[in-house]
Structure formats: structure tokens, C-alpha cells
Design a protein around this motif. Sequence first.
Motif, PDB file in Angstrom:
ATOM      1  N   GLY A  25      -3.247   1.365  11.406  1.00  0.00           N
ATOM      2  CA  GLY A  25      -1.808   1.139  11.385  1.00  0.00           C
ATOM      3  C   GLY A  25      -1.260   0.381  10.202  1.00  0.00           C
ATOM      4  O   GLY A  25      -0.078   0.076  10.138  1.00  0.00           O
ATOM      5  N   TYR A  26      -2.058   0.037   9.210  1.00  0.00           N
ATOM      6  CA  TYR A  26      -1.487  -0.654   8.071  1.00  0.00           C
ATOM      7  C   TYR A  26      -1.509   0.283   6.868  1.00  0.00           C
ATOM      8  O   TYR A  26      -2.037   1.382   6.912  1.00  0.00           O
ATOM      9  N   ASN A  27      -0.908  -0.134   5.816  1.00  0.00           N
ATOM     10  CA  ASN A  27      -0.826   0.726   4.648  1.00  0.00           C
ATOM     11  C   ASN A  27      -0.909  -0.100   3.378  1.00  0.00           C
ATOM     12  O   ASN A  27      -0.729  -1.308   3.390  1.00  0.00           O
ATOM     13  N   ILE A  28      -1.214   0.593   2.295  1.00  0.00           N
ATOM     14  CA  ILE A  28      -1.336  -0.038   0.988  1.00  0.00           C
ATOM     15  C   ILE A  28      -0.398   0.658   0.026  1.00  0.00           C
ATOM     16  O   ILE A  28      -0.265   1.881   0.052  1.00  0.00           O
ATOM     17  N   GLN A  29       0.245  -0.105  -0.798  1.00  0.00           N
ATOM     18  CA  GLN A  29       1.060   0.456  -1.864  1.00  0.00           C
ATOM     19  C   GLN A  29       0.210   0.643  -3.105  1.00  0.00           C
ATOM     20  O   GLN A  29      -0.437  -0.301  -3.567  1.00  0.00           O
ATOM     21  N   TYR A  30       0.239   1.872  -3.635  1.00  0.00           N
ATOM     22  CA  TYR A  30      -0.441   2.161  -4.877  1.00  0.00           C
ATOM     23  C   TYR A  30       0.609   2.394  -5.946  1.00  0.00           C
ATOM     24  O   TYR A  30       1.687   2.930  -5.678  1.00  0.00           O
ATOM     25  N   PHE A  31       0.274   1.988  -7.158  1.00  0.00           N
ATOM     26  CA  PHE A  31       1.276   1.961  -8.219  1.00  0.00           C
ATOM     27  C   PHE A  31       0.984   2.958  -9.328  1.00  0.00           C
ATOM     28  O   PHE A  31      -0.176   3.212  -9.666  1.00  0.00           O
ATOM     29  N   TYR A  79      -2.842  -7.924  -6.690  1.00  0.00           N
ATOM     30  CA  TYR A  79      -2.885  -6.830  -7.644  1.00  0.00           C
ATOM     31  C   TYR A  79      -3.149  -7.404  -9.033  1.00  0.00           C
ATOM     32  O   TYR A  79      -2.810  -8.555  -9.314  1.00  0.00           O
ATOM     33  N   ARG A 124       4.306  -8.980   2.595  1.00  0.00           N
ATOM     34  CA  ARG A 124       5.370  -8.402   3.410  1.00  0.00           C
ATOM     35  C   ARG A 124       5.112  -8.853   4.843  1.00  0.00           C
ATOM     36  O   ARG A 124       3.997  -9.236   5.186  1.00  0.00           O
ATOM     37  N   ARG A 169       3.359   4.559  -0.825  1.00  0.00           N
ATOM     38  CA  ARG A 169       2.654   3.917   0.269  1.00  0.00           C
ATOM     39  C   ARG A 169       1.711   4.916   0.927  1.00  0.00           C
ATOM     40  O   ARG A 169       2.129   5.982   1.357  1.00  0.00           O
ATOM     41  N   LEU A 206       0.103  -1.520 -11.706  1.00  0.00           N
ATOM     42  CA  LEU A 206      -0.684  -2.494 -10.960  1.00  0.00           C
ATOM     43  C   LEU A 206      -1.868  -1.829 -10.263  1.00  0.00           C
ATOM     44  O   LEU A 206      -1.750  -0.749  -9.700  1.00  0.00           O
TER      45      LEU A 206
END
Lengths: 113, 118
Positions: free
Chosen positions: B103-109, A36, A94, B97, A44
Motif C-alpha cells: 500500500g505505499y508508493n515511491i516517487q521516481y524522478f 534522495y 509526506r 509515483r 533525483l
Amino acid sequence: AQSVAQPEDQVNVAEGNPLTVKCTYSVSGNPYLFWYVQYPNRGLQFLLKYITGDNLVKGSYGFEAEFNKSQTSFHLKKPSALVSDSALYFCAVRDKAGTALIFGKGTTLSVSS
Amino acid sequence: GAVVSQHPSWVICKSGTSVKIECRSLDFQATTMFWYRQFPKQSLMLMATSNEGSKATYEQGVEKDKFLINHASLTLSTLTVTSAHPEDSSFYICSARALQGQGYNIQYFGAGTRLSVL
């Protein structure tokens, strides 16, 4: 426990030169790896990820990262740096799909003209 | 990419008052949101994981009675800093998220909230 190390507090490069921002990780299972970027007083922005597949992943703004399992590294790279790339870069990891990201301490990239 | 809106971006309050920060996923549903705290020139420290419709899970050392988290809908989580004190001054960032394919994921901020307690 999961952890991420970014050994460099700051990386300085000249515009047009290649850049590398280093990241190593430690997880108990297969890693999910992310980069990020953060600009001053902003949240981010997602750059790229490695989940599985090719070790070289390409992301936004011309950035790419290489996953190296034997060295437990996920270094961020760009062939030709821009002044506008100057920002704070975070590597994150993770070990399971459902857990939160754990971040490295960040590396400040400074690109001079 | 997915958009996460965080409000307010900056808040100044007197010591002893409470402050509420909102985090919204604008174009996707987020069953899970995360709250981070960032000190100057330092990394993001996970405070808690917020799951829609259930109690938040707090990281060790984070006072759950101090930092109240509510995730009442699939697009909104709130963090309330109760009885704020100067040591609570920090940059708070939320993350949602988004489930991707395979099956995967991304965190957005979110863009973050700078809290200054006088």
C-alpha cells in the motif's frame, strides 16, 4: 503543514570516515520519510525510505537512515564515505500515501580523498 | 528501480515563446505525476500534481494558465510553459509515483529539464 529541515548546508568528511547528514521533520500523522541524492544537472535518485517497521533502514550504495520518532529525526548515515558519494542530498516527507513529497533544502556532501 | 524519462534535458528559447516538457514512466504506469521546480542551490518546490484523465492540482502561487499540465495517459505527462519569460528560467523536474506492495508508493524522478529563456 508538513515540513522538513536539513540544518546543514554542507557536510565535509574525509574518505573512509563515517558520515551523517541530518534531517528533522514535522507532520500531522505518521510520517513517510525518504532520502534522495542528486548529482549535478541530474534528477533525483531514490536512496531509501521509512514507512513502518524497523527504525534502521538500509538503502542503496551502503547508506542507511535511522528513524527516531521522539526526536522527529531521520538522519542519513554511512559507515565509510567514498569520494563518489559527493553530491546533494535531500530528505523528504509526506503524511499520507497519496500526497506529494515535501523536500528539505538539501545538504551538499563533500568527501575528500 | 522504476525509470522516468524527461525530455528535453535542456532547452533555450526566446522570450514570449512556449516550451513543452515531456515526462514518461518507461516501465510502469503512473496515475499520478508531480512537477517540481528547482532554483540553483535550492530545494525542489512542488508546482502541481498531475492525475491521469483529470485536471492538475496546482500549488498556491503557481499560475495554472502559465504552466499548463496535461496527463493524457498512464505513462505521459507534459508541462507547457506558455509565453516564457526570463524569470521562468529554471530547472524543472518531473516525478512519477510507482505503486509498491503493502500500500505505499515511491516517487521516481526524471533527470530534469533546464530551461533558459533569453
